[in-house]
Motif scaffolding. Structure first.
Motif, PDB file in Angstrom:
ATOM      1  N   PRO A  81     -12.818  92.413  77.022  1.00  0.00           N
ATOM      2  CA  PRO A  81     -12.834  91.930  78.415  1.00  0.00           C
ATOM      3  C   PRO A  81     -13.997  90.970  78.659  1.00  0.00           C
ATOM      4  O   PRO A  81     -15.115  91.192  78.191  1.00  0.00           O
ATOM      5  CB  PRO A  81     -12.991  93.211  79.232  1.00  0.00           C
ATOM      6  N   ARG A  82     -13.715  89.928  79.383  1.00  0.00           N
ATOM      7  CA  ARG A  82     -14.756  89.001  79.808  1.00  0.00           C
ATOM      8  C   ARG A  82     -15.004  89.207  81.300  1.00  0.00           C
ATOM      9  O   ARG A  82     -14.143  89.675  82.028  1.00  0.00           O
ATOM     10  CB  ARG A  82     -14.347  87.557  79.530  1.00  0.00           C
ATOM     11  N   GLY A  83     -16.193  88.839  81.728  1.00  0.00           N
ATOM     12  CA  GLY A  83     -16.481  89.032  83.132  1.00  0.00           C
ATOM     13  C   GLY A  83     -17.790  88.418  83.543  1.00  0.00           C
ATOM     14  O   GLY A  83     -18.420  87.663  82.791  1.00  0.00           O
ATOM     15  N   VAL A  84     -18.190  88.749  84.748  1.00  0.00           N
ATOM     16  CA  VAL A  84     -19.383  88.198  85.371  1.00  0.00           C
ATOM     17  C   VAL A  84     -20.361  89.334  85.646  1.00  0.00           C
ATOM     18  O   VAL A  84     -19.974  90.384  86.149  1.00  0.00           O
ATOM     19  CB  VAL A  84     -19.024  87.493  86.694  1.00  0.00           C
ATOM     20  N   LEU A 191     -20.215  94.489  83.926  1.00  0.00           N
ATOM     21  CA  LEU A 191     -19.405  93.303  84.186  1.00  0.00           C
ATOM     22  C   LEU A 191     -18.438  93.558  85.331  1.00  0.00           C
ATOM     23  O   LEU A 191     -17.885  94.656  85.463  1.00  0.00           O
ATOM     24  CB  LEU A 191     -18.578  92.926  82.948  1.00  0.00           C
ATOM     25  N   TYR A 192     -18.222  92.529  86.161  1.00  0.00           N
ATOM     26  CA  TYR A 192     -17.033  92.457  86.992  1.00  0.00           C
ATOM     27  C   TYR A 192     -16.002  91.691  86.162  1.00  0.00           C
ATOM     28  O   TYR A 192     -16.205  90.525  85.820  1.00  0.00           O
ATOM     29  CB  TYR A 192     -17.308  91.713  88.296  1.00  0.00           C
ATOM     30  N   VAL A 193     -14.913  92.361  85.827  1.00  0.00           N
ATOM     31  CA  VAL A 193     -13.976  91.829  84.842  1.00  0.00           C
ATOM     32  C   VAL A 193     -13.193  90.650  85.407  1.00  0.00           C
ATOM     33  O   VAL A 193     -12.670  90.705  86.529  1.00  0.00           O
ATOM     34  CB  VAL A 193     -13.011  92.934  84.373  1.00  0.00           C
ATOM     35  N   TYR A 302     -20.647 101.820 100.092  1.00  0.00           N
ATOM     36  CA  TYR A 302     -20.822 100.686  99.170  1.00  0.00           C
ATOM     37  C   TYR A 302     -19.911  99.555  99.607  1.00  0.00           C
ATOM     38  O   TYR A 302     -18.788  99.787 100.077  1.00  0.00           O
ATOM     39  CB  TYR A 302     -20.467 101.124  97.745  1.00  0.00           C
ATOM     40  N   LEU A 303     -20.394  98.325  99.451  1.00  0.00           N
ATOM     41  CA  LEU A 303     -19.585  97.127  99.656  1.00  0.00           C
ATOM     42  C   LEU A 303     -19.889  96.150  98.532  1.00  0.00           C
ATOM     43  O   LEU A 303     -21.061  95.885  98.249  1.00  0.00           O
ATOM     44  CB  LEU A 303     -19.882  96.488 101.014  1.00  0.00           C
ATOM     45  N   GLY A 304     -18.847  95.641  97.900  1.00  0.00           N
ATOM     46  CA  GLY A 304     -19.035  94.634  96.855  1.00  0.00           C
ATOM     47  C   GLY A 304     -17.972  93.565  96.945  1.00  0.00           C
ATOM     48  O   GLY A 304     -16.782  93.865  97.108  1.00  0.00           O
ATOM     49  N   ALA A 305     -18.392  92.315  96.885  1.00  0.00           N
ATOM     50  CA  ALA A 305     -17.459  91.183  96.860  1.00  0.00           C
ATOM     51  C   ALA A 305     -17.261  90.756  95.416  1.00  0.00           C
ATOM     52  O   ALA A 305     -18.233  90.642  94.655  1.00  0.00           O
ATOM     53  CB  ALA A 305     -18.001  90.023  97.682  1.00  0.00           C
ATOM     54  N   GLU A 306     -16.018  90.531  95.030  1.00  0.00           N
ATOM     55  CA  GLU A 306     -15.766  90.045  93.677  1.00  0.00           C
ATOM     56  C   GLU A 306     -16.386  88.661  93.514  1.00  0.00           C
ATOM     57  O   GLU A 306     -16.182  87.786  94.363  1.00  0.00           O
ATOM     58  CB  GLU A 306     -14.266  89.970  93.400  1.00  0.00           C
ATOM     59  N   PRO A 307     -17.131  88.437  92.441  1.00  0.00           N
ATOM     60  CA  PRO A 307     -17.696  87.097  92.224  1.00  0.00           C
ATOM     61  C   PRO A 307     -16.593  86.059  92.109  1.00  0.00           C
ATOM     62  O   PRO A 307     -15.498  86.342  91.607  1.00  0.00           O
ATOM     63  CB  PRO A 307     -18.459  87.256  90.906  1.00  0.00           C
ATOM     64  N   ALA A 308     -16.878  84.843  92.558  1.00  0.00           N
ATOM     65  CA  ALA A 308     -15.863  83.787  92.528  1.00  0.00           C
ATOM     66  C   ALA A 308     -15.336  83.555  91.126  1.00  0.00           C
ATOM     67  O   ALA A 308     -14.148  83.302  90.927  1.00  0.00           O
ATOM     68  CB  ALA A 308     -16.455  82.493  93.091  1.00  0.00           C
ATOM     69  N   ALA A 309     -16.208  83.670  90.120  1.00  0.00           N
ATOM     70  CA  ALA A 309     -15.779  83.406  88.737  1.00  0.00           C
ATOM     71  C   ALA A 309     -14.798  84.451  88.235  1.00  0.00           C
ATOM     72  O   ALA A 309     -14.023  84.191  87.318  1.00  0.00           O
ATOM     73  CB  ALA A 309     -16.996  83.360  87.821  1.00  0.00           C
ATOM     74  N   ALA A 310     -14.835  85.667  88.826  1.00  0.00           N
ATOM     75  CA  ALA A 310     -13.950  86.733  88.364  1.00  0.00           C
ATOM     76  C   ALA A 310     -12.758  86.937  89.281  1.00  0.00           C
ATOM     77  O   ALA A 310     -11.850  87.685  88.958  1.00  0.00           O
ATOM     78  CB  ALA A 310     -14.726  88.043  88.267  1.00  0.00           C
TER      79      ALA A 310
END
Length: 427
Positions: A81-84, A191-193, A302-310
């Motif tokens: 898996p790749r991710g940010v 990582l965020y996948v 908890y609050l998390g926004a998915e990074p734009a790259a992922a």
């Protein structure tokens, strides 16, 4: 015809097509066995799926991949898996209803005004050196933090970071060995996948099909029993009930009670599982782009926004995952949803004007069973060998290593090793 009747290839069945089941099936096929997967739902992947949220594929709840046991198991299978890496330095802490600068990095921890200099150094030392150890097994996470930190304020502040790693609302719910092990796993990286967790499911499915695994969806296992030539599995599929004998069987990813019912065994004394209230939100844009990660200090949110790259869900907008972790106190689904919406109001004021889609899951299963010192901690969990000859279990409540995906990866490896030994003894 089975291997014991002269056929060279062993036939094995995997009950469960979630992450644990797919990892087990791929590893078993890599071992040269002919593998069938029985999955009761219409789609494999379990909780790791990214089902559609309106027109957008969105992972179920907040989910990150730690570069530890589960990640290593995926890589051994050839799934990479790749991710940010999340920008932890930009995180905010929610304290008494207000956002304050976060302390999820070493620099932030050593400068946060929430702790004194003495508390900062003790917290940094604990987070930097924590690891799973047998000596921690008699203690809860709460007791461990109280023994190692100079104040209850420091314990609360440090556990706010650990909560994000372990998905547990209170340190009293989890054994110190499991909590310390999770902190150690986090130090290996996270990582965020890319493409969300559905991309991990898709990669496992592609590998399974390349290896010749027969994946049957809508196939609900009813019973697994002992037979003369190997375990016999009875299942319902397409309105019919079927039964077949295999050389070996794996029960992967089921809850402890579900596995016990299937095998006709007494329910294991693994203790309660864990569920999390989750809110997934798709916005056409973030009202406050700088606030992408928030964790509660005295409240388990908890609050998390998915990074734009992922992100894959909305090309111009944003996907946010919110969670209210279970801390053992009775709460209604309505109260949990209200608290998560209030968190959005604080972190992203005006978010309702930008709402595209939302999905609330009042009780998403997070962990099959909490490893607790009253049940022996991590080492008190059941192993992969069952009372039914030739049947093995894998999942996040099996074996003495890790929690969440780390436990899945470790128990899958242990179940495969036990199965190899069993089949070799049968030759």
């Amino acid at each position: 015809m089975s291997a014991r009747s002269g056929t060279a290839v062993r036939r094995v069945v995997v009950v469960g097509g979630g992450t644990a089941g797919l990892m087990t099936a791929c590893a078993a096929a890599r071992a040269g066995w002919r593998v069938t997967v029985l999955e009761s739902s219409r789609h494999p992947g379990g909780r790791a799926r990214g089902p559609a949220l309106g027109a957008h594929p969105v992972t179920l709840g907040p989910r990150a991949l730690y570069k530890s046991s589960g990640w290593r198991m995926l890589r051994r299978l050839g799934v990479r898996p790749r991710g940010v890496t999340p920008a932890m330095g930009a995180a905010r802490a929610l304290r008494q209803g207000d956002l304050v600068p976060g302390y999820a990095t070493p620099q932030g921890l050593l400068t946060t005004p929430l702790l004194s200099a003495r508390e900062q150094l003790a917290a940094a030392r604990l987070l930097g050196l924590a690891r799973a150890a047998p000596g921690l097994a008699p203690f809860t996470g709460e007791q461990w933090l109280e023994r190692r930190l100079p104040s209850s304020r420091a314990a609360e502040t440090v556990f706010a970071l650990m909560r994000m790693m372990a998905y547990v609302g209170s340190p009293a719910q989890l054994g110190a060995d499991a909590l310390a092990g999770r902190v150690a796993a986090a130090r290996s990286g996270v990582l965020y996948v890319d493409g969300g967790w559905q991309s991990v499911v898709d990669a496992l499915l592609l590998l399974a099909r390349r290896l010749g695994v027969d994946i049957r969806t809508g196939a609900r296992a009813v019973a697994v029993t002992a037979a003369d030539r190997g375990p016999r599995v009875r299942w319902a599929e397409g309105g019919d009930e079927r039964e077949e004998t295999w050389d070996a069987a794996f029960v992967a990813g089921l809850t402890p009670s579900g596995a016990a019912r299937l095998l006709g065994e007494p329910e294991p004394g693994t203790g309660p599982g864990l569920s999390t209230a989750c809110l997934d939100v798709v916005l056409d844009r973030l009202p406050v782009p700088a606030v992408s990660l928030v964790y509660g200090v005295e409240t388990p949110v908890y609050l998390g926004a998915e990074p734009a790259a992922a992100r894959t869900a909305h090309p111009q907008g944003a996907v946010l995952h919110l969670a209210r972790f279970d801390d053992g106190t009775p709460r209604s689904a309505t109260d949990n949803r209200k608290e998560l919406e209030q968190l959005l109001d604080v972190a992203q004021p005006g978010w309702r004007r930008h709402l595209v889609e939302e999905r609330f899951m009042p009780r998403m299963r997070t962990m099959g069973a909490l490893p607790h010192p009253s049940r022996g901690g991590l080492r008190g969990r059941p192993g992969p060998v069952t009372s039914v000859p030739g049947v093995f279990v894998a999942g996040d409540w099996v074996g003495g290593e890790g929690i969440l995906l780390d436990a899945v990866g470790a128990s899958t490896r242990q179940a495969l090793d036990a199965c190899r030994a069993y089949l070799s003894a049968e030759d």
